[in-house]
Write an enzyme that holds these catalytic residues in place. Sequence first.
Site, PDB file in Angstrom:
ATOM      1  N   GLY A 119    -129.968-155.645-107.623  1.00 21.73           N
ATOM      2  CA  GLY A 119    -130.188-154.549-106.685  1.00 21.73           C
ATOM      3  C   GLY A 119    -131.663-154.201-106.621  1.00 21.73           C
ATOM      4  O   GLY A 119    -132.508-154.949-107.137  1.00 21.73           O
ATOM      5  N   ASP A 120    -131.986-153.057-106.024  1.00 27.04           N
ATOM      6  CA  ASP A 120    -133.394-152.713-105.817  1.00 27.04           C
ATOM      7  C   ASP A 120    -134.176-152.604-107.131  1.00 27.04           C
ATOM      8  O   ASP A 120    -135.302-153.107-107.235  1.00 27.04           O
ATOM      9  CB  ASP A 120    -133.542-151.436-104.978  1.00 27.04           C
ATOM     10  CG  ASP A 120    -132.837-150.237-105.592  1.00 27.04           C
ATOM     11  OD1 ASP A 120    -131.932-150.437-106.415  1.00 27.04           O
ATOM     12  OD2 ASP A 120    -133.201-149.089-105.249  1.00 27.04           O
ATOM     13  N   SER A 122    -133.547-154.015-110.158  1.00 28.84           N
ATOM     14  CA  SER A 122    -133.731-155.311-110.832  1.00 28.84           C
ATOM     15  C   SER A 122    -134.740-156.174-110.086  1.00 28.84           C
ATOM     16  O   SER A 122    -135.573-156.846-110.703  1.00 28.84           O
ATOM     17  CB  SER A 122    -132.409-156.074-110.897  1.00 28.84           C
ATOM     18  OG  SER A 122    -131.466-155.342-111.604  1.00 28.84           O
ATOM     19  N   ASP A 145    -123.938-149.969-103.527  1.00 26.97           N
ATOM     20  CA  ASP A 145    -124.645-148.862-102.858  1.00 26.97           C
ATOM     21  C   ASP A 145    -125.209-149.282-101.493  1.00 26.97           C
ATOM     22  O   ASP A 145    -125.554-148.419-100.676  1.00 26.97           O
ATOM     23  CB  ASP A 145    -125.800-148.366-103.735  1.00 26.97           C
ATOM     24  CG  ASP A 145    -125.358-148.010-105.144  1.00 26.97           C
ATOM     25  OD1 ASP A 145    -124.166-147.716-105.317  1.00 26.97           O
ATOM     26  OD2 ASP A 145    -126.197-148.039-106.059  1.00 26.97           O
ATOM     27  N   ARG A 180    -102.847-129.858 -99.502  1.00 31.31           N
ATOM     28  CA  ARG A 180    -104.057-129.714-100.331  1.00 31.31           C
ATOM     29  C   ARG A 180    -105.293-130.291 -99.667  1.00 31.31           C
ATOM     30  O   ARG A 180    -105.203-131.163 -98.803  1.00 31.31           O
ATOM     31  CB  ARG A 180    -103.851-130.446-101.658  1.00 31.31           C
ATOM     32  CG  ARG A 180    -103.071-129.617-102.636  1.00 31.31           C
ATOM     33  CD  ARG A 180    -102.791-130.395-103.895  1.00 31.31           C
ATOM     34  NE  ARG A 180    -102.183-129.515-104.885  1.00 31.31           N
ATOM     35  CZ  ARG A 180    -101.527-129.933-105.941  1.00 31.31           C
ATOM     36  NH1 ARG A 180    -101.367-131.230-106.161  1.00 31.31           N
ATOM     37  NH2 ARG A 180    -101.018-129.071-106.794  1.00 31.31           N
ATOM     38  N   GLY A 188    -122.771-144.566-105.061  1.00 35.67           N
ATOM     39  CA  GLY A 188    -123.756-144.860-104.004  1.00 35.67           C
ATOM     40  C   GLY A 188    -125.163-144.514-104.422  1.00 35.67           C
ATOM     41  O   GLY A 188    -126.101-144.697-103.662  1.00 35.67           O
ATOM     42  N   ARG A 189    -125.295-143.959-105.621  1.00 33.53           N
ATOM     43  CA  ARG A 189    -126.595-143.487-106.132  1.00 33.53           C
ATOM     44  C   ARG A 189    -127.215-142.511-105.127  1.00 33.53           C
ATOM     45  O   ARG A 189    -126.569-141.533-104.802  1.00 33.53           O
ATOM     46  CB  ARG A 189    -127.523-144.674-106.416  1.00 33.53           C
ATOM     47  CG  ARG A 189    -128.449-144.410-107.584  1.00 33.53           C
ATOM     48  CD  ARG A 189    -129.234-145.645-107.934  1.00 33.53           C
ATOM     49  NE  ARG A 189    -128.453-146.586-108.696  1.00 33.53           N
ATOM     50  CZ  ARG A 189    -128.379-146.609-110.027  1.00 33.53           C
ATOM     51  NH1 ARG A 189    -129.044-145.737-110.735  1.00 33.53           N
ATOM     52  NH2 ARG A 189    -127.665-147.511-110.651  1.00 33.53           N
ATOM     53  N   HIS A 296    -115.978-146.155-111.817  1.00 34.60           N
ATOM     54  CA  HIS A 296    -116.288-147.596-111.870  1.00 34.60           C
ATOM     55  C   HIS A 296    -115.206-148.493-111.284  1.00 34.60           C
ATOM     56  O   HIS A 296    -115.410-149.706-111.166  1.00 34.60           O
ATOM     57  CB  HIS A 296    -116.624-148.002-113.310  1.00 34.60           C
ATOM     58  CG  HIS A 296    -117.961-147.456-113.733  1.00 34.60           C
ATOM     59  ND1 HIS A 296    -118.126-146.133-114.075  1.00 34.60           N
ATOM     60  CD2 HIS A 296    -119.178-148.029-113.795  1.00 34.60           C
ATOM     61  CE1 HIS A 296    -119.402-145.916-114.362  1.00 34.60           C
ATOM     62  NE2 HIS A 296    -120.062-147.055-114.204  1.00 34.60           N
ATOM     63  N   GLN A 298    -114.733-148.548-108.393  1.00 32.45           N
ATOM     64  CA  GLN A 298    -115.428-149.011-107.176  1.00 32.45           C
ATOM     65  C   GLN A 298    -116.254-150.273-107.409  1.00 32.45           C
ATOM     66  O   GLN A 298    -116.687-150.924-106.474  1.00 32.45           O
ATOM     67  CB  GLN A 298    -116.355-147.902-106.642  1.00 32.45           C
ATOM     68  CG  GLN A 298    -115.607-146.678-106.201  1.00 32.45           C
ATOM     69  CD  GLN A 298    -116.497-145.439-106.148  1.00 32.45           C
ATOM     70  OE1 GLN A 298    -117.000-145.080-105.100  1.00 32.45           O
ATOM     71  NE2 GLN A 298    -116.696-144.794-107.286  1.00 32.45           N
TER      72      GLN A 298
END
Length: 381
Positions: A119-120, A122, A145, A180, A188-189, A296, A298
Amino acid sequence: MNKRIGILTSGGDCPGLNAIIRAVVKCASQKGWEVYGIPYGTEGFLKLERGKCQSDDLKLKEHGYDLPGLLQGIDILQFLSGSILGSLSKGNTEDKAIAQAIIQGYKDLELDALIVVGGDGSLDIIYDLAQQGQWNIIGIPKTIDNDVPFTERSLGFRTAVDTVTSALYDLTFTAASHDRTMIVQVMGRNAGHLALHSGIAGGADVILIPELTPQIDSDLIKNICLHIAQLRWSGRKFALIVVAEGVKNSQGEKEKYIGDYLAEQIDKMSHQLCLTNKPEFCDLETIETRSTVLGHIQRSGIPSSYDRLLAATFGKKAVDLIAEENYNQLVVWQNGEVQNQPLDKVVAHIKQRHQQGVCPNPVNPDGFLVATARSLGIYLG
Ligand code: F6P
């Protein structure tokens, strides 16, 4: 010319990493190349340097799986999430001795090139190491993300969207049975791609993403309550709210459980609004909220067909770029096809955005998806 290449997975895992490894090994083997799988990101080079593993142990074979009986031959890597190589979330490359040992590990393996699936964060770190060590690298973007710049898609994102969408489907029925309001906190940070995509696909009534609602204030809560009240008037007695983990509390601070925080705020506000006795708010008294953190889950699941296809095309492209000796590139998905972008440009952008404390590839607030959500009557703040 025959080449000797390495591949590593770095940062948080995501569905499709093994499918990438498989694709790279298959494409490279067809060319007669050797592929080495570096365990635990750059940590693997350190292990090699310190004699904790041998280069021969790292060699990946095209049919390296070994299932018993009639299952032998099943191409299992396509379907497995996680990474057979392991991954590393936080390295220690600021320590010069460690960085030097990692650089040496690459040299000891006598690699012609290294494929970095990351990802960005690394890509940023490993690009610097590569510059110092004069490595030839090819980056492949992966992250649920979807926040790597210059690519419309990162590996793993679409499977995560499916996972969240399916959770929203499941929550719909229990929400409806109890009238409800279900709040679903998604990963997604600092980006809202996962929340926005899955929220639209999963039929959410409210989607909160950092790009549109950086923090939760009382006006926002009031509007959410009003939106729920309107839904009730129109006959929908339950509601689904998707909140991205990057959305902050009223003080502008990150909450570990922003979904719980939101539920608490809605409970308080709906009670206050009921006390005003205004007809539009009188039904709010019965709002019951429940918050679910998908966590996690996800990052796992069987990679979707889309991600497997992305893995295949990204893997092939990475091998092609190495064959052309067109190094220091990021494989990307742009305009419906696989392309490449120079890593120096991508990393410069990532560094600049990180320095500013902002996401390198946020949701476009003026984009088509945001407009679509609004047109569907989804409240976005
Ligand atoms: O970057 C992927 C991601 O799953 C984010 O969505 C999330 O904020 C983070 O990683 C979680 O990291 P960890 O696995 O270290 O808890």
